[in-house]
Design an enzyme around this catalytic site. Sequence first.
Site, PDB file in Angstrom:
ATOM      1  N   THR A 178      -4.511   6.794  -0.474  1.00  0.00           N
ATOM      2  CA  THR A 178      -5.803   7.459  -0.485  1.00  0.00           C
ATOM      3  C   THR A 178      -5.823   8.599  -1.496  1.00  0.00           C
ATOM      4  OG1 THR A 178      -6.013   6.927   1.839  1.00  0.00           O
ATOM      5  CG2 THR A 178      -7.521   8.587   0.979  1.00  0.00           C
ATOM      6  N   LYS A 207      -4.301  -2.092   9.634  1.00  0.00           N
ATOM      7  CA  LYS A 207      -4.590  -2.250   8.213  1.00  0.00           C
ATOM      8  C   LYS A 207      -4.795  -3.716   7.847  1.00  0.00           C
ATOM      9  CE  LYS A 207      -3.570   2.087   6.849  1.00  0.00           C
ATOM     10  NZ  LYS A 207      -4.310   2.897   5.873  1.00  0.00           N
ATOM     11  N   ASP A 212      -9.110   0.458   1.489  1.00  0.00           N
ATOM     12  CA  ASP A 212      -8.189  -0.027   2.521  1.00  0.00           C
ATOM     13  C   ASP A 212      -8.744   0.355   3.898  1.00  0.00           C
ATOM     14  OD1 ASP A 212      -5.752  -1.370   3.124  1.00  0.00           O
ATOM     15  OD2 ASP A 212      -4.873   0.548   3.687  1.00  0.00           O
ATOM     16  N   ASP A 260       0.849  -1.188   0.000  1.00  0.00           N
ATOM     17  CA  ASP A 260       0.000   0.000   0.000  1.00  0.00           C
ATOM     18  C   ASP A 260       0.884   1.238   0.000  1.00  0.00           C
ATOM     19  OD1 ASP A 260      -2.490   1.242  -0.017  1.00  0.00           O
ATOM     20  OD2 ASP A 260      -2.485   1.502   2.159  1.00  0.00           O
ATOM     21  N   TYR A 311       1.247   5.719  -0.354  1.00  0.00           N
ATOM     22  CA  TYR A 311       0.819   6.925   0.369  1.00  0.00           C
ATOM     23  C   TYR A 311       1.112   8.070  -0.577  1.00  0.00           C
ATOM     24  CZ  TYR A 311       0.927   9.973   4.633  1.00  0.00           C
ATOM     25  OH  TYR A 311       0.696  10.916   5.621  1.00  0.00           O
ATOM     26  N   TYR A 318       1.861   2.604  15.228  1.00  0.00           N
ATOM     27  CA  TYR A 318       2.590   2.792  13.971  1.00  0.00           C
ATOM     28  C   TYR A 318       4.005   3.339  14.120  1.00  0.00           C
ATOM     29  CZ  TYR A 318       2.514   7.839  13.013  1.00  0.00           C
ATOM     30  OH  TYR A 318       2.754   9.181  13.026  1.00  0.00           O
ATOM     31  N   HIS A 322      -3.991  14.015   0.374  1.00  0.00           N
ATOM     32  CA  HIS A 322      -4.180  13.154   1.545  1.00  0.00           C
ATOM     33  C   HIS A 322      -2.998  13.282   2.507  1.00  0.00           C
ATOM     34  CE1 HIS A 322      -5.078   9.600   3.982  1.00  0.00           C
ATOM     35  NE2 HIS A 322      -3.883   9.115   3.690  1.00  0.00           N
ATOM     36  N   GLN A 364      -4.003   2.283  14.749  1.00  0.00           N
ATOM     37  CA  GLN A 364      -2.846   2.813  14.009  1.00  0.00           C
ATOM     38  C   GLN A 364      -2.067   3.848  14.828  1.00  0.00           C
ATOM     39  OE1 GLN A 364      -3.988   4.206  10.123  1.00  0.00           O
ATOM     40  NE2 GLN A 364      -1.941   4.882   9.554  1.00  0.00           N
ATOM     41  N   GLU A 422     -10.132  12.510   6.978  1.00  0.00           N
ATOM     42  CA  GLU A 422     -10.006  13.842   6.385  1.00  0.00           C
ATOM     43  C   GLU A 422     -11.367  14.550   6.296  1.00  0.00           C
ATOM     44  OE1 GLU A 422      -7.780  11.552   3.238  1.00  0.00           O
ATOM     45  OE2 GLU A 422      -7.166  13.601   2.732  1.00  0.00           O
ATOM     46  N   THR A 426      -9.063  -5.452   3.262  1.00  0.00           N
ATOM     47  CA  THR A 426      -8.944  -4.512   2.151  1.00  0.00           C
ATOM     48  C   THR A 426      -9.873  -5.059   1.076  1.00  0.00           C
ATOM     49  OG1 THR A 426      -6.672  -3.903   2.672  1.00  0.00           O
ATOM     50  CG2 THR A 426      -7.380  -3.583   0.396  1.00  0.00           C
ATOM     51  N   ARG A 453      -8.102   3.716  12.788  1.00  0.00           N
ATOM     52  CA  ARG A 453      -7.232   4.869  13.070  1.00  0.00           C
ATOM     53  C   ARG A 453      -6.700   4.870  14.497  1.00  0.00           C
ATOM     54  NH1 ARG A 453      -6.004   6.154   7.998  1.00  0.00           N
ATOM     55  NH2 ARG A 453      -7.837   6.686   6.787  1.00  0.00           N
ATOM     56  N   GLU A 456      -9.007   4.130  -2.758  1.00  0.00           N
ATOM     57  CA  GLU A 456      -7.767   3.939  -3.508  1.00  0.00           C
ATOM     58  C   GLU A 456      -8.060   3.202  -4.812  1.00  0.00           C
ATOM     59  OE1 GLU A 456      -4.460   2.341  -1.358  1.00  0.00           O
ATOM     60  OE2 GLU A 456      -5.165   3.074   0.591  1.00  0.00           O
ATOM     61  N   GLU A 509     -10.497   3.988   3.130  1.00  0.00           N
ATOM     62  CA  GLU A 509      -9.571   4.739   2.290  1.00  0.00           C
ATOM     63  C   GLU A 509      -9.902   4.438   0.832  1.00  0.00           C
ATOM     64  OE1 GLU A 509      -5.486   4.055   3.504  1.00  0.00           O
ATOM     65  OE2 GLU A 509      -5.656   5.620   5.030  1.00  0.00           O
TER      66      GLU A 509
END
Lengths: 418, 418
Positions: B346, B250, B230, B125, B127, B241, B132, B237, B360, B254, B234, B200, B198
Amino acid sequence: MTLIRSWVDTANDPDCPFPLNNLPYGVFSTAGSAPRCGVAIGDFVLDVAALEKSGLLPLTGAPHLDRGAWNPVMSAGSAVWAHLRKLLFGHLAADSGTRDQIEPHLYALGAVTLHMPFNVSEYTDFYAGKNHAVNVGTMFRGAENALPPNWLHIPIGYNGRASSVVVSGSDVRRPWGQLKGPNDDAPRWAPCARFDLELEMGAIVGTPSEGPISVAEADENIFGYVLLNDWSARDIQAWEYQPLGPFQAKATATTISPWIVTKEALEPFRTSTPAREKELLPHLREPGPMLYDIDLTVELAPQGAAPSVIARTNYSQMYYSAAQQLAHHTTSGCPMRAGDLLGSGTISGPTPESRGSLLELSWGGKEPLTLDGGATRSFLEDGDTLTLKGACKGAGYTIGFGDCTGTVLPALSDPYAR
Amino acid sequence: MTLIRSWVDTANDPDCPFPLNNLPYGVFSTAGSAPRCGVAIGDFVLDVAALEKSGLLPLTGAPHLDRGAWNPVMSAGSAVWAHLRKLLFGHLAADSGTRDQIEPHLYALGAVTLHMPFNVSEYTDFYAGKNHAVNVGTMFRGAENALPPNWLHIPIGYNGRASSVVVSGSDVRRPWGQLKGPNDDAPRWAPCARFDLELEMGAIVGTPSEGPISVAEADENIFGYVLLNDWSARDIQAWEYQPLGPFQAKATATTISPWIVTKEALEPFRTSTPAREKELLPHLREPGPMLYDIDLTVELAPQGAAPSVIARTNYSQMYYSAAQQLAHHTTSGCPMRAGDLLGSGTISGPTPESRGSLLELSWGGKEPLTLDGGATRSFLEDGDTLTLKGACKGAGYTIGFGDCTGTVLPALSDPYAR
């Protein structure tokens, strides 16, 4: 546990890595033949694919041992694992009645080629050695912020790249990458200048799972263990890893030892993780000892020179066991599959001589290591051969893994200059 | 490009997502039959496994289309991809001479079950959406440090978990996880309270590679594209992370859309990545347009309520193309395989209405979103159904992907309380 004697004489030597107590699983080929499953015993590999075909290893269902990978055995379930081991014991024990039928299927270890023992479904690498995390954290963030806040509460891990896992003996090509030093204005494209090893153990998932599983269930689901060298490009990593973790720095290669040592063989060597600074949440607590007492060494041999031992440590130095890591891996509902490989994280002991990476051994390159012949190393140089070794010491016997070795080849000329 | 007419009438509707120009690849089953390869045309799926068996789709070698996955076609190479598409055009074009032989193999789309269209080898994945990254960075690090220093120089990515990729229509169970808010003394074990989507695109590698490949080669190696959600926890994460990236946050699921839209079908919609703030190193520069003009929408339907469109954006908003991502993925020598899936990251546009995640859209939960029926959302609630849609608009025709949908099921009772 004491030595279990075999009619294969060399298996009874107390220093032989492959006594009857071990029976590790590999994949081998002889000149002109296809890779197939084999079991190490003494100085030999036993062609168990041939035994299955001739009816001497009756397992349920379709053939399991002719595929060039142990995944079909893993997928057959733990009852089959136990049954196969029992059958092998029967055939290879000193009092075996089938020696005449078995002996023709032994090949000298020195005369066979060893291959990847299983197909890696997915590869996850952890960061579960406290000494390593403290050392690296101290170098990068200072002693007071060495451990991230989550570190004592969860086994930190990230997904690695299964396609880059190779078997011992495979050469490893120094990668190129995007690098940017603290004093560089802009990143540049160059060969990695801080190529490193990481001394780890790898745990192999045998039984798949769908939802969250407990630490006890996770321990049940593990099929066996290998030595693992997670080759690491420290300069690529430094520039790329924020904010989403290591990526290309860890994708060149990860080398595993050629023999899967089963959980059953390691059973007498179980030991506990260390005392906790912070109590773990209940689902991560171990119901019993789930680490293993495995002596580990790292040897570095410059091209054309004798090897020097550069690190000695023990798997029992880990803060989290593979069972705890696997349980954590499933907490979000992540499905696990037969053939998933979990790297332990770098295994460093508390002393300078027991550190499992050159990053730590040379303290970020500031204190180069002197090898036996007088050469020095901050990071790996072209032509260096790295060899990880592992052994459990029983009463009159040894459980070995086979060497986990690889030689660093020089970087190619710029792969994009064409 | 204009509509290419088919004898399948419904395929000629300008709003039909599956005209002859598209021919996307999926896997379907009918009651009592095994999953096999199918191609969408108009309101139908064409049983191409049956066509291959009957000799109407002669490809070289062993059967490719009866395996319940498109990987064998990917592995057969790009000449086979082109040949298969040409054969399908011949059979389905308005002037086809084989209509009578083909028509019996059409099944109404509404009467079949769609499955995962391919076996995901590994999942990465990225970014790579700048809006984003700026939005998330602003929330977490402030506007001045929004973009990490490496962001404008490399497409930042991390390895995800292939085993958690599911096809559209699969329910998604809210995960439990280890959570620790900024005001908590210690972490706790609880259901995720900030579950998110997300938006994508996913690019699928068709041609494997061993060493570093160029952006042009990477573009050649891509087989096709899917929509991708995805799902992201949050709160899990936020705690896990640092320092090695997202892991369990994650790994719940998916979701991908059921039809692989081939690169050939998308060819007329190529568009370039935006102007660069920083010149890329040569190996990451695009030799031509490698993004696509694909309109994307996200709909959220609370349980029992009508869907609201919560985001509208376009794939052309990405800062890096899938070809650039794939090229970067190989820089260290990482081997890539047929069936590797690359999430774009995203896709958020520049306006508040074009943001591809609730993180967001609700600005970290501070500005809840109001849906058409008056309900509000900061993050996903149980029973919410998320649907991603994508479409390229040609002259008199549409290239669609099929919906990418999933419903959030409530968390189980504590999976460890037993």
